[in-house]
Design an enzyme around this catalytic site. Sequence first.
Site, PDB file in Angstrom:
ATOM      1  N   HIS A 138     -11.129  -2.090   4.191  1.00  0.00           N
ATOM      2  CA  HIS A 138     -10.881  -1.595   5.548  1.00  0.00           C
ATOM      3  C   HIS A 138     -11.587  -0.275   5.824  1.00  0.00           C
ATOM      4  O   HIS A 138     -11.632   0.171   6.969  1.00  0.00           O
ATOM      5  CB  HIS A 138      -9.380  -1.429   5.777  1.00  0.00           C
ATOM      6  CG  HIS A 138      -8.757  -0.385   4.903  1.00  0.00           C
ATOM      7  ND1 HIS A 138      -8.660  -0.520   3.535  1.00  0.00           N
ATOM      8  CD2 HIS A 138      -8.231   0.824   5.196  1.00  0.00           C
ATOM      9  CE1 HIS A 138      -8.085   0.559   3.028  1.00  0.00           C
ATOM     10  NE2 HIS A 138      -7.810   1.388   4.009  1.00  0.00           N
ATOM     11  N   ASP A 139     -12.125   0.369   4.794  1.00  0.00           N
ATOM     12  CA  ASP A 139     -12.814   1.654   4.956  1.00  0.00           C
ATOM     13  C   ASP A 139     -14.329   1.535   4.922  1.00  0.00           C
ATOM     14  O   ASP A 139     -15.029   2.478   5.288  1.00  0.00           O
ATOM     15  CB  ASP A 139     -12.394   2.623   3.840  1.00  0.00           C
ATOM     16  CG  ASP A 139     -10.980   3.145   4.006  1.00  0.00           C
ATOM     17  OD1 ASP A 139     -10.502   3.219   5.152  1.00  0.00           O
ATOM     18  OD2 ASP A 139     -10.350   3.472   2.980  1.00  0.00           O
ATOM     19  N   ASP A 177      -2.745   4.687  -2.647  1.00  0.00           N
ATOM     20  CA  ASP A 177      -3.758   5.354  -1.836  1.00  0.00           C
ATOM     21  C   ASP A 177      -4.133   6.708  -2.428  1.00  0.00           C
ATOM     22  O   ASP A 177      -3.256   7.471  -2.856  1.00  0.00           O
ATOM     23  CB  ASP A 177      -3.197   5.525  -0.413  1.00  0.00           C
ATOM     24  CG  ASP A 177      -4.196   6.075   0.568  1.00  0.00           C
ATOM     25  OD1 ASP A 177      -5.243   5.442   0.766  1.00  0.00           O
ATOM     26  OD2 ASP A 177      -3.919   7.158   1.135  1.00  0.00           O
ATOM     27  N   GLU A 223      -6.462   3.836  -5.985  1.00  0.00           N
ATOM     28  CA  GLU A 223      -7.688   4.153  -5.242  1.00  0.00           C
ATOM     29  C   GLU A 223      -8.270   5.451  -5.790  1.00  0.00           C
ATOM     30  O   GLU A 223      -7.659   6.514  -5.665  1.00  0.00           O
ATOM     31  CB  GLU A 223      -7.415   4.300  -3.747  1.00  0.00           C
ATOM     32  CG  GLU A 223      -8.710   4.511  -2.967  1.00  0.00           C
ATOM     33  CD  GLU A 223      -8.508   4.946  -1.525  1.00  0.00           C
ATOM     34  OE1 GLU A 223      -9.458   4.805  -0.742  1.00  0.00           O
ATOM     35  OE2 GLU A 223      -7.420   5.447  -1.188  1.00  0.00           O
ATOM     36  N   ASP A 265       0.860  -1.187   0.000  1.00  0.00           N
ATOM     37  CA  ASP A 265       0.000   0.000   0.000  1.00  0.00           C
ATOM     38  C   ASP A 265       0.896   1.237   0.000  1.00  0.00           C
ATOM     39  O   ASP A 265       1.534   1.553   0.999  1.00  0.00           O
ATOM     40  CB  ASP A 265      -0.887  -0.019   1.245  1.00  0.00           C
ATOM     41  CG  ASP A 265      -2.212   0.683   1.036  1.00  0.00           C
ATOM     42  OD1 ASP A 265      -2.230   1.695   0.312  1.00  0.00           O
ATOM     43  OD2 ASP A 265      -3.222   0.225   1.601  1.00  0.00           O
TER      44      ASP A 265
END
Length: 533
Positions: free
Chosen positions: A329-330, A204, A267, A102
Amino acid sequence: MAERRDTPWWERGVIYQIYPRSFQDSNGDGIGDLAGVIARLDYVAQLGVDAIWLSPIFPSPMADFGYDVADYCGIEPLFGDLATFDRLISEIHARGLKLLLDFVPNHSSDQHPWFIESRSSRDNPKRDWYIWRDAGADGGPPNNWISDFGGSSWEWDEATGQYYLHAFLKEQPDLNWRNPELRAAMSDVLRFWLDRGVDGFRIDVIWHMVKHEAFPDNPLNPAWTPEVRERDKLIQLHSTDQPEAHTISAEMRRLADSYGDRVLVGEIFLPNDRHAKWYGTPEQPQVHLPFNFQLIENPWDAASLRQIIADYEGSLPAFGWPNWVIGSHDAPRIAARIGEAQARVAAMLLLTLRGTPTLYQGDELGIGEVTIPPERMRDPQHLREPERGIGRDRSRTPMPWNDAPFAGFSTAEPWLPLNDDWRARNVAAQSADEHSMLRFYQKLLALRRSSPALTIGSFTLTDAEDEVLSYIRQAGDETLLIVLNLSSQARGFATPHGYGLGDTIASTLAKSDATTGTVAADEGVIFRLTGKH
């Protein structure tokens, strides 16, 4: 959409996201770590996925649990060290899996040495590695931009008499990608990890990386209402998705391609037309997979999903490859959002659509709502706007492995509570139950891997009754019909014109009578079609 034949691993494969803090603790501190991931790699391999994406593992003060990076070329001591990382990547590759890291390029931690230098004085050589501006005419922030976590995007620095920009927490100052030295340093970061053998990166908030050079106010959002997040008061016209960011994306792609068979996943939360631009062009490609979150963000009904799928597929460039996710995870857990029965339907949808699926740890167990007492909530997004119900802790709870104390995740109290039903809903229990969600995922993943139609085949939506979504996947002489009933009542379905209905290959139910031309409530089915007449 047409069948693809000459395909790289990431088009055929499935990505599995691991949130390291919550996967497996190896040293009894209640926090997952890299040695814990190594200990559970056989589970990941047996699940039937092809690649692991690790949420950030770099040194961090953990203001945003790793998305505030204090050293891009190190390992957070809570998780291990570089030697452990090297062992991890060796063990991953030994199992035929790939590893994506990430990468967090929009912002660093305010504890990163670069930022400490940058804020030390206005004439420091790294001052321009971050975004500093004088106060506005009224003495306040330079413009009206709002942080994604609420409040102004600008933080006053008393020592140097300027504001710095932060799209997220004030502890996450935004980097200045217009500075060529910063860009070179970040390219070196990517090389550092590529040289260590990583197979790619999830990047990200890539669409945040560059801001309008003049920093004008963002326009007001006329659709905003007080119950919606403060961030959404404004349309992020000038603070995100700037043309120059695409140039940087293309540079990252050229670097990744120079290492061979690597993949970049970006993302990106944007409408289809702007989202598709992140693929770049055949002459100047950008990220391989701009993440597509539409199954998370939109209503769960057949009409909406059909339109979403058609519009998304229609927006892709000819060379672009789709991708889909139902959890992260969000995001709230899919089983919490639509219930366990429909979560099975969602799994079948995810793993039979055209494109690369990404699974999130624990969704294969059907983890749903988790009770987290207020005093144990850790997510800064929740703590800054608690009334919004947008906390992310609910999807970050520890992985339940068995019914031993602390679910086999740790020998100590975990950093977040376990799912309420962990004694029954855990890997060991579901491994022993042939009808469990875990075994269902394993069957779907095995089927997908063995089926050219599901991995590289063409995709065609078909007509269906209300609350039924159906489509054909086809490659060579293999033709499959997927029928998904998104309602709680039985529904009829029609065999596509010119085909015969063959065997039932898979169902979300333990016993299916779908060959009668009816799918049961909350049932998804994969049929083999016989050749066109």
